[in-house]
Write an enzyme that holds these catalytic residues in place. Structure first.
Site, PDB file in Angstrom:
ATOM      1  N   GLU A 117       7.480  -7.244 -14.641  1.00 12.45           N
ATOM      2  CA  GLU A 117       6.657  -6.567 -13.633  1.00 12.45           C
ATOM      3  C   GLU A 117       5.721  -5.618 -14.382  1.00 12.45           C
ATOM      4  OE1 GLU A 117       6.861  -4.206  -9.388  1.00 12.45           O
ATOM      5  OE2 GLU A 117       8.555  -4.018 -10.762  1.00 12.45           O
ATOM      6  N   HIS A 206       8.095  -7.450  -3.933  1.00 11.28           N
ATOM      7  CA  HIS A 206       8.395  -6.426  -2.920  1.00 11.28           C
ATOM      8  C   HIS A 206       7.367  -6.490  -1.777  1.00 11.28           C
ATOM      9  CE1 HIS A 206       5.656  -4.220  -5.542  1.00 11.28           C
ATOM     10  NE2 HIS A 206       6.598  -3.854  -6.374  1.00 11.28           N
ATOM     11  N   ASN A 209       4.587  -4.200   0.060  1.00 14.86           N
ATOM     12  CA  ASN A 209       4.356  -3.022  -0.774  1.00 14.86           C
ATOM     13  C   ASN A 209       3.456  -3.365  -1.952  1.00 14.86           C
ATOM     14  OD1 ASN A 209       6.401  -0.674   0.124  1.00 14.86           O
ATOM     15  ND2 ASN A 209       7.355  -2.668   0.452  1.00 14.86           N
ATOM     16  N   ARG A 217      -9.547  -9.729  10.239  1.00 15.38           N
ATOM     17  CA  ARG A 217     -10.744 -10.138   9.496  1.00 15.38           C
ATOM     18  C   ARG A 217     -10.472 -10.396   8.017  1.00 15.38           C
ATOM     19  NH1 ARG A 217     -12.820  -6.223  13.091  1.00 15.38           N
ATOM     20  NH2 ARG A 217     -14.344  -7.095  14.560  1.00 15.38           N
ATOM     21  N   ASP A 238      15.602  -1.290   2.481  1.00 14.58           N
ATOM     22  CA  ASP A 238      16.260   0.024   2.488  1.00 14.58           C
ATOM     23  C   ASP A 238      15.738   0.924   3.603  1.00 14.58           C
ATOM     24  OD1 ASP A 238      13.733   0.581   1.550  1.00 14.58           O
ATOM     25  OD2 ASP A 238      14.386   1.658  -0.238  1.00 14.58           O
ATOM     26  N   HIS A 240      13.001   2.327   3.820  1.00 11.40           N
ATOM     27  CA  HIS A 240      11.945   3.197   3.310  1.00 11.40           C
ATOM     28  C   HIS A 240      10.726   2.373   2.890  1.00 11.40           C
ATOM     29  CE1 HIS A 240      14.946   6.265   3.459  1.00 11.40           C
ATOM     30  NE2 HIS A 240      15.671   5.715   2.498  1.00 11.40           N
ATOM     31  N   ASP A 263      15.134  -3.807  -6.271  1.00 11.69           N
ATOM     32  CA  ASP A 263      14.116  -3.008  -6.971  1.00 11.69           C
ATOM     33  C   ASP A 263      14.716  -1.663  -7.376  1.00 11.69           C
ATOM     34  OD1 ASP A 263      11.644  -2.490  -8.128  1.00 11.69           O
ATOM     35  OD2 ASP A 263      10.734  -1.740  -6.298  1.00 11.69           O
ATOM     36  N   ALA A 297       9.366   5.297  -5.887  1.00 12.63           N
ATOM     37  CA  ALA A 297       9.565   4.891  -7.285  1.00 12.63           C
ATOM     38  C   ALA A 297      10.779   3.981  -7.375  1.00 12.63           C
ATOM     39  CB  ALA A 297       9.743   6.119  -8.166  1.00 12.63           C
ATOM     40  N   GLY A 298      10.639   2.764  -6.880  1.00 12.04           N
ATOM     41  CA  GLY A 298      11.781   1.882  -6.808  1.00 12.04           C
ATOM     42  C   GLY A 298      12.715   2.323  -5.703  1.00 12.04           C
TER      43      GLY A 298
END
Length: 374
Positions: A117, A206, A209, A217, A238, A240, A263, A297-298
């Protein structure tokens, strides 16, 4: 030789039965009734950075510590996932993943290889990735392929060189996953076509995200992937990263191509406090990991928690297990796991009715670190 009885996962539903296994499953006998324990294929996490205080970028010892931690939560196999760092750091991490994958040890989830990644991501859509993005040149691609670790690469399809790189990856048997991208739907579609023409598989990293969203459009990367039922979608469940209604919509579009991931970063399973991700400070508080900017952050997720979250979102336990084990196995084209049949590797989880974890078997050996997390 181990024998267990319970409700055993099959493609058609749960079957009361008796399972006999050593390192692989040797027999599956149907029974008229069995205990109320649900025996399922072990979870496969294709996107995990760390956990239990360790991170993939820490090197072999960190990878092993992470693999032991997640094995205690039902993950029997995983892809050790890197993060965008200076190029030599990335190559070093890939070599570490390769070395660990060739020497699996007791109590560790099997490291199947690496999910790269970064750094082939858009610098305008870094999210929690550090600012070391690079374009996927032919020379860089050759270096990461020569590591011998690569199974999945997250890239932004709009980058210079991404179209050619994606075809090379596909021909090498590496999955191409779109993430940290500002691509239009047209740019994404062009790369999807190139990968599939080369016999490869495309996913969304993910999903929802760090990618261009869907609108009437401009469908964005989300729309381009949703419009193609043969692509896969990772989801961090999760609550979030993805709203449960968004998850339910994704399941309508891709009921058999959605896979649960964690993640997870190093703070998974650790107390609240200050940690780091890719050299960046991270504050962990109230179940969330965030950079000082406020960006997620993950996650702090484990796969058993993800399965229970899917059940809470309205899925049956049978379907939730499928997203954690069967679909990831199909995504990686693994033929020795992801099912509960004679000849399959005896990577198994035994669950309660709501997905609470009772036991984990790694290649037929009971993992004593596994325990129920509520």
């Amino acid at each position: 030789m181990t024998v267990v009885e319970g409700q055993i996962w099959t493609p058609l539903g749960w079957q009361a039965g008796r399972l006999t296994f050593e390192a692989t499953i040797t027999a599956f006998e149907a029974l008229p009734q069995a205990p109320d324990e649900w025996i399922a294929p072990g979870f496969i996490d294709v996107h995990v950075h760390g956990g239990g205080g360790a991170d993939v970028m820490d090197g072999p010892d960190g990878i092993r510590q992470m693999a032991r931690f997640h094995a205690g939560h039902g993950t029997t196999a995983l892809l050790a996932t890197t993060i965008t760092r200076p190029w030599e750091d990335v190559l070093q991490a890939l070599r570490a993943v390769r070395d660990v994958s060739r020497d699996q040890r007791s109590g560790e989830a099997q490291v199947l290889g690496a999910h790269l990644e970064g750094p082939f991501i858009n610098p305008g859509k870094l999210g929690a990735q550090p600012p070391f993005a690079l374009n996927p040149s032919a020379a860089r691609l050759q270096q990461v392929l020569e590591s011998g670790a690569l199974r999945v690469v997250t890239l932004a399809p709009e980058l210079p060189g991404a179209l050619a790189a994606s075809a090379v990856l596909a021909r090498s048997g590496v999955r191409v996953s779109f993430g940290h991208t500002l691509a239009t739907a047209a740019e994404a579609a062009e790369v999807i076509s190139a990968v599939q023409a080369a016999g490869g598989t495309v996913a969304g990293t993910h999903f929802f995200n760090a990618m261009t969203g869907f609108s009437g459009r401009e469908p964005g990367v989300v729309g381009a992937l949703l419009a193609r039922p043969d692509t896969f979608a990772e989801v961090i469940l999760d609550t979030h990263h993805v709203h449960l209604e968004s998850f339910r919509a994704l399941m309508q579009a891709k009921p058999h191509r959605t896979l649960l991931i964690t993640d997870a970063m190093r703070a998974a399973g650790m107390p609240d406090g200050r940690y780091e991700l890719g050299g960046q400070p991270v504050l962990v508080q109230a179940g969330q990991a965030r950079l000082p900017s406020g960006s997620l952050a993950g996650s702090l997720l484990t796969m058993d928690q993800a399965v229970r979250q899917a059940v809470r979102a309205g899925l049956s336990l049978h379907q939730a297990v499928s997203l954690a084990s069967v679909v990831p196995a199909q995504y990686l084209n693994l033929t020795d796991r992801g099912d509960v049949q004679p000849g399959q590797r005896a990577d198994l989880v035994i669950l309660g009715q709501q997905g609470e974890l009772h036991h984990v078997y790694l290649a037929g050996r009971l993992n004593l670190r596994s325990h129920t997390i509520t």
